[in-house]
Design a protein around this motif. Structure first.
Motif, short mmCIF file in Angstrom:
data_model
loop_
_atom_site.label_atom_id
_atom_site.label_comp_id
_atom_site.label_asym_id
_atom_site.label_seq_id
_atom_site.Cartn_x
_atom_site.Cartn_y
_atom_site.Cartn_z
N ASP A 115 0.83 -1.21 0.00
CA ASP A 115 0.00 0.00 0.00
C ASP A 115 0.87 1.26 0.00
O ASP A 115 0.58 2.23 -0.70
N ALA A 116 1.95 1.22 0.78
CA ALA A 116 2.88 2.36 0.81
C ALA A 116 3.52 2.56 -0.56
O ALA A 116 3.65 3.69 -1.04
N LYS A 117 3.89 1.45 -1.19
CA LYS A 117 4.51 1.53 -2.52
C LYS A 117 3.50 2.07 -3.53
O LYS A 117 3.86 2.90 -4.39
N ALA A 118 2.25 1.64 -3.45
CA ALA A 118 1.22 2.13 -4.37
C ALA A 118 1.03 3.63 -4.20
O ALA A 118 0.93 4.38 -5.20
N ALA A 119 1.00 4.10 -2.96
CA ALA A 119 0.85 5.54 -2.71
C ALA A 119 2.07 6.30 -3.25
O ALA A 119 1.93 7.40 -3.81
N HIS A 120 3.25 5.71 -3.12
CA HIS A 120 4.48 6.32 -3.62
C HIS A 120 4.44 6.44 -5.15
O HIS A 120 4.76 7.49 -5.71
N VAL A 121 4.04 5.36 -5.79
CA VAL A 121 3.95 5.36 -7.26
C VAL A 121 2.95 6.43 -7.71
O VAL A 121 3.22 7.19 -8.65
N LYS A 122 1.80 6.50 -7.06
CA LYS A 122 0.78 7.49 -7.43
C LYS A 122 1.33 8.91 -7.29
O LYS A 122 1.14 9.73 -8.19
N ALA A 123 2.00 9.19 -6.18
CA ALA A 123 2.54 10.53 -5.97
C ALA A 123 3.59 10.88 -7.01
O ALA A 123 3.60 12.00 -7.55
N LYS A 124 4.47 9.94 -7.33
CA LYS A 124 5.51 10.21 -8.33
C LYS A 124 4.92 10.37 -9.72
O LYS A 124 5.35 11.24 -10.48
N GLU A 125 3.94 9.57 -10.05
CA GLU A 125 3.30 9.69 -11.37
C GLU A 125 2.53 11.00 -11.48
O GLU A 125 2.56 11.65 -12.53
N ASN A 126 1.86 11.40 -10.41
CA ASN A 126 1.17 12.70 -10.42
C ASN A 126 2.17 13.83 -10.61
O ASN A 126 1.89 14.81 -11.31
N ALA A 127 3.35 13.71 -10.00
CA ALA A 127 4.39 14.72 -10.17
C ALA A 127 4.88 14.76 -11.62
O ALA A 127 5.12 15.85 -12.17
N LYS A 128 5.01 13.61 -12.24
CA LYS A 128 5.44 13.57 -13.64
C LYS A 128 4.42 14.24 -14.55
O LYS A 128 4.78 15.00 -15.46
N VAL A 129 3.14 13.98 -14.29
CA VAL A 129 2.08 14.60 -15.09
C VAL A 129 2.11 16.12 -14.89
O VAL A 129 2.04 16.89 -15.85
N ALA A 130 2.24 16.55 -13.63
CA ALA A 130 2.28 17.98 -13.34
C ALA A 130 3.48 18.65 -14.02
O ALA A 130 3.37 19.77 -14.54
N ARG A 131 4.61 17.95 -14.04
CA ARG A 131 5.80 18.50 -14.70
C ARG A 131 5.56 18.64 -16.20
O ARG A 131 5.94 19.64 -16.81
N THR A 132 4.93 17.65 -16.80
CA THR A 132 4.63 17.71 -18.23
C THR A 132 3.68 18.85 -18.52
O THR A 132 3.83 19.56 -19.52
N GLN A 133 2.69 19.05 -17.65
CA GLN A 133 1.73 20.13 -17.84
C GLN A 133 2.40 21.50 -17.70
O GLN A 133 2.00 22.46 -18.36
N ALA A 134 3.42 21.59 -16.85
CA ALA A 134 4.07 22.87 -16.59
C ALA A 134 5.11 23.24 -17.65
O ALA A 134 5.46 24.41 -17.79
N LYS A 135 5.59 22.26 -18.39
CA LYS A 135 6.62 22.54 -19.40
C LYS A 135 6.04 23.39 -20.54
O LYS A 135 4.97 23.11 -21.04
N PRO A 136 6.80 24.37 -20.96
CA PRO A 136 6.35 25.15 -22.11
C PRO A 136 6.51 24.31 -23.38
O PRO A 136 7.38 23.45 -23.47
N ALA A 137 5.63 24.56 -24.33
CA ALA A 137 5.69 23.81 -25.59
C ALA A 137 5.58 24.78 -26.76
O ALA A 137 5.06 25.88 -26.63
N ALA A 138 6.07 24.33 -27.90
CA ALA A 138 6.04 25.17 -29.10
C ALA A 138 4.60 25.44 -29.55
O ALA A 138 4.28 26.53 -29.99
N ASN A 139 3.76 24.41 -29.43
CA ASN A 139 2.36 24.62 -29.78
C ASN A 139 1.47 23.81 -28.84
O ASN A 139 1.92 22.85 -28.22
N THR A 140 0.21 24.20 -28.77
CA THR A 140 -0.69 23.56 -27.83
C THR A 140 -1.02 22.12 -28.21
O THR A 140 -1.22 21.29 -27.32
N THR A 141 -1.03 21.81 -29.46
CA THR A 141 -1.34 20.44 -29.89
C THR A 141 -0.27 19.48 -29.39
O THR A 141 -0.57 18.40 -28.87
N ALA A 142 0.99 19.87 -29.54
CA ALA A 142 2.09 19.02 -29.08
C ALA A 142 2.06 18.88 -27.56
O ALA A 142 2.28 17.79 -27.03
#
Length: 192
Positions: free
Chosen positions: A116-143
């Motif tokens: 359960d601790a590992k599952a919570a850890h994976v969820k938190a790290k994956e959420n951080a990866k998604v947030a990082r991807t959302q925060a990165k600037p991109a050349a265009n919105t489609t990409a």
């Protein structure tokens, strides 16, 4: 300890909001010294405890120190990389504390706790990866939308896999048909 971490995060956020300039080297060094002093004080409080409670306290103190250092770096050198490191440090700290708390248990209950601790850890790290991807600037919105969609898809798969492993571990306390049904239900629920 969790309240202390939240209070520290609010304090850092407040300093960010009120300071219009970047942090100077001297301010950074002073903040680093404060973090180390806070860690030493928290660790000293742990010395009054015994057994696993002491171990948990020490993991919380070390985790809070790592999170505070990551937050300091994010303040000193703002950017999506350092923001991600804050989320990662927080996830790792929570995981270490949760794992340590599992040491009070034994047998399958301990195994389930660790999964359960590992599952919570994976969820938190994956959420951080998604947030990082959302925060990165991109050349265009489609990409950018495609990158975010891919990150969310990968995160969902990783989270499902971790949840499945935890659910499957719960089945290990059973035997015979009940265990087989439990595993089959877990596979169906988490699309494995």
């Amino acid at each position: 300890m969790k309240h202390l971490r939240n209070l520290m995060a609010l304090a850092v956020a407040g300093m960010l909001a009120t300071s219009g300039m970047a942090m100077t080297k001297e301010e950074h060094s002073a903040a680093k010294d404060r973090i180390e002093a806070d860690y030493k004080a928290a660790k000293a409080q742990c010395d009054t405890l015994k057994d696993n409670a002491k171990d948990v306290c020490e993991k919380e103190a070390k985790g809070n120190e790592k999170v505070a250092k990551a937050e300091l770096e994010a303040q000193y050198k703002p950017g999506d990389k350092n923001t991600y490191k804050v989320h990662e440090a927080r996830a790792d700290a929570d995981y270490e504390v949760a794992k340590e708390k599992c040491d009070d248990l034994s047998g399958n209950a301990k195994d389930v706790c660790v999964k359960d601790a590992k599952a919570a850890h994976v969820k938190a790290k994956e959420n951080a990866k998604v947030a990082r991807t959302q925060a990165k600037p991109a050349a265009n919105t489609t990409a950018k939308q495609a990158d975010v969609a891919d990150a969310k898809k990968d995160a969902a798969e990783e989270k499902r896999e971790a949840d499945y492993k935890a659910a499957k571990e719960r089945c290990d306390s059973m035997s015979g048909d009940a265990k087989d049904k439990c595993v089959a239900d877990a596979k169906r629920t988490y699309a494995q």
